[in-house]
Design a protein around this motif. Structure first.
Motif, PDB file in Angstrom:
ATOM      1  N   GLY A  80       3.469  -2.674   1.101  1.00 52.81           N
ATOM      2  CA  GLY A  80       2.981  -4.028   1.302  1.00 52.81           C
ATOM      3  C   GLY A  80       4.056  -5.079   1.169  1.00 52.81           C
ATOM      4  N   MET A  81       5.179  -4.774   0.568  1.00 54.63           N
ATOM      5  CA  MET A  81       6.273  -5.731   0.407  1.00 54.63           C
ATOM      6  C   MET A  81       7.513  -4.992  -0.044  1.00 54.63           C
ATOM      7  SD  MET A  81       6.554  -9.020  -2.173  1.00 54.63           S
ATOM      8  CE  MET A  81       5.741 -10.217  -1.164  1.00 54.63           C
ATOM      9  N   MET A 314       3.685  -0.284  -3.975  1.00 49.89           N
ATOM     10  CA  MET A 314       2.793   0.467  -3.106  1.00 49.89           C
ATOM     11  C   MET A 314       1.405  -0.175  -3.129  1.00 49.89           C
ATOM     12  SD  MET A 314       2.925   3.084  -1.097  1.00 49.89           S
ATOM     13  CE  MET A 314       4.317   3.993  -1.761  1.00 49.89           C
ATOM     14  N   THR A 315       0.752  -0.257  -1.962  1.00 53.34           N
ATOM     15  CA  THR A 315      -0.591  -0.823  -1.900  1.00 53.34           C
ATOM     16  C   THR A 315      -1.552   0.181  -1.280  1.00 53.34           C
ATOM     17  OG1 THR A 315      -0.410  -1.778   0.318  1.00 53.34           O
ATOM     18  CG2 THR A 315       0.393  -3.121  -1.523  1.00 53.34           C
ATOM     19  N   ILE A 316      -2.805   0.104  -1.697  1.00 50.91           N
ATOM     20  CA  ILE A 316      -3.864   0.880  -1.056  1.00 50.91           C
ATOM     21  C   ILE A 316      -5.099  -0.014  -0.969  1.00 50.91           C
ATOM     22  CG2 ILE A 316      -4.614   1.933  -3.234  1.00 50.91           C
ATOM     23  CD1 ILE A 316      -5.480   4.374  -1.575  1.00 50.91           C
ATOM     24  N   ARG A 317      -5.732   0.006   0.190  1.00 54.78           N
ATOM     25  CA  ARG A 317      -6.923  -0.804   0.422  1.00 54.78           C
ATOM     26  C   ARG A 317      -8.089   0.125   0.754  1.00 54.78           C
ATOM     27  NH1 ARG A 317      -7.235  -6.250   4.123  1.00 54.78           N
ATOM     28  NH2 ARG A 317      -9.477  -6.625   3.937  1.00 54.78           N
ATOM     29  N   MET A 318      -9.221  -0.097   0.110  1.00 58.54           N
ATOM     30  CA  MET A 318     -10.401   0.737   0.345  1.00 58.54           C
ATOM     31  C   MET A 318     -11.659  -0.116   0.221  1.00 58.54           C
ATOM     32  SD  MET A 318     -10.593   2.715  -3.317  1.00 58.54           S
ATOM     33  CE  MET A 318      -8.827   2.924  -3.318  1.00 58.54           C
ATOM     34  N   GLY A 319     -12.737   0.367   0.822  1.00 58.58           N
ATOM     35  CA  GLY A 319     -14.006  -0.342   0.734  1.00 58.58           C
ATOM     36  C   GLY A 319     -14.612  -0.225  -0.650  1.00 58.58           C
ATOM     37  N   ALA A 362       3.960   5.583   2.574  1.00 61.06           N
ATOM     38  CA  ALA A 362       5.045   4.596   2.629  1.00 61.06           C
ATOM     39  C   ALA A 362       6.302   5.234   3.176  1.00 61.06           C
ATOM     40  CB  ALA A 362       5.328   4.044   1.228  1.00 61.06           C
ATOM     41  N   GLU A 363       7.063   4.401   3.872  1.00 59.27           N
ATOM     42  CA  GLU A 363       8.313   4.895   4.429  1.00 59.27           C
ATOM     43  C   GLU A 363       9.326   5.124   3.306  1.00 59.27           C
ATOM     44  OE1 GLU A 363       7.840   2.358   8.575  1.00 59.27           O
ATOM     45  OE2 GLU A 363       9.571   2.040   7.270  1.00 59.27           O
TER      46      GLU A 363
END
Length: 363
Positions: A80-81, A314-319, A362-363
């Motif tokens: 994410g950044m 590191m980011t993770i997005r979930m419902g 993530a790369e």
């Protein structure tokens, strides 16, 4: 000489009126880019204010919320950044470009800028050094960010400190803020400001502790106070624990709890027994070596997404609907697979987006 506007179109008059207002609010604009970004008469776009913070070195940017795609629970997340070694991403907030963004520091000061003054960058970009936008004093760090629009003028700002103090102050007390900042709350030497929320004055206040305990009481137990007041005791902390944050809501609201090692759960606020302000509260989480201490709690619904950020960026997005509804004293379910020595540093609640079928590493 009086300016002639008879020959202007409606749109041109709107632009002219906006420039006059903008000049009145910004006597010395920072740049031509700032003015160009401000002249946007279409519906204000929702932006994602993304702050990377390390002690007194911090970066800030804004980008569209759609930048972060939703994944299934247990995914590994996307970058994410860009962060430096030992740096980490700390704050995210949803706001309109025309809202005022208030920045509250651990020292109890508040700074204010318009949403459009925050430069826009890509998802991977680090952003702009925050000291280029705010005159933050040496040793200060931002501990809470909220957006204020016209609809909040008759409401209150609720404050919480690390040592469990709370304060309620009318929003109007923070309408005129100098570029050098203003005192938002008076703090004792060993205390710091950790959270600020907007409330209408008729909610329940929920304070959490790293021990896994939580206190819930009526907001009317806190009388309105002035801008420089210190506040009153909100939660009784024992054993070296600290207050993890504050939420304001109703009985039928769902409360999400997230732990340091990536576990989480949803529980209705009504399951938490009401106590008096200043009490130790009730057990809200079964803290173990497996799930780690409680780091955050947020009011959520199934139309929202959870965005978690680790200390490595590191980011993770979930419902939110993917997270289990569990009882008050359970330990929760795993929300993110963490590598060795990784931990969750902060979370944010966003508007729901369509789900990607595959997690992206993530790369």
């Amino acid at each position: 000489m009086r300016q002639k506007t008879d020959g202007l179109t409606k749109k041109q008059k709107e632009v002219l009126d906006f420039i006059k207002q903008f000049h009145a609010e910004n006597k010395y604009p920072r740049s031509i880019r700032q003015i160009c970004s401000a002249i946007n008469l279409s519906s204000p776009a929702t932006v994602h204010v993304h702050i990377n913070h390390l002690v007194d070195k911090g970066y800030i940017k804004r980008c569209a919320s759609s930048t972060f795609k939703s994944q299934h629970r247990g995914g590994v997340g996307i970058k994410g950044m860009t962060t430096n070694e030992e740096d980490y991403v700390k704050y995210l907030v949803n706001a309109s470009t025309h809202d005022y963004i208030l920045f509250f520091t651990d020292k109890g000061k508040v700074y204010r800028i318009k949403g459009y003054e925050i430069p826009e960058y890509s998802r991977q970009a680090k952003g702009l050094p925050i000291i280029n936008l705010l005159q933050i004093e040496k040793g200060e760090k931002i501990n809470s960010i909220i957006s204020i629009s016209n609809e909040h003028e008759s409401e209150y700002l609720m404050f919480a400190t690390k040592n469990g103090l709370v304060k309620k102050t009318p929003v109007g007390e923070y309408s005129n803020i100098r570029t050098s900042g203003k005192i938002a709350i008076s703090l004792k030497d060993d205390d710091e400001l950790i959270d600020v929320k907007v409330s209408d004055g008729n909610n329940k206040v929920i304070l959490g502790s790293t021990s896994g305990r939580m206190v819930v009481f009526n907001e009317n137990e806190i009388r309105p106070m002035g801008r420089t007041a210190s506040g009153v005791k909100g939660i009784n902390l024992d054993g070296g624990y600290s207050c993890t944050g504050m939420e304001v809501g109703k009985d039928d609201d769902n409360l999400l709890i997230v732990t340091k090692l990536g576990y989480g759960k949803k529980t209705l606020i009504s399951e938490y027994r009401m106590t008096k302000r200043g009490s130790k509260g009730v057990k809200a989480l079964n803290v173990t070596d497996k799930n780690g201490e409680m780091i955050a709690h947020k009011i959520v619904n199934n139309k929202k997404d959870l965005l978690m950020i680790t200390e490595s960026g590191m980011t993770i997005r979930m419902g939110i609907d993917q997270i289990s509804q569990l009882g008050r004293v359970t330990q929760g379910v795993k929300l993110i697979n963490l590598k060795d020595n990784q931990y969750v540093s902060t979370i944010s609640i966003l508007d729901k987006e369509e789900t990607e079928n595959e997690a992206v590493e993530a790369e």
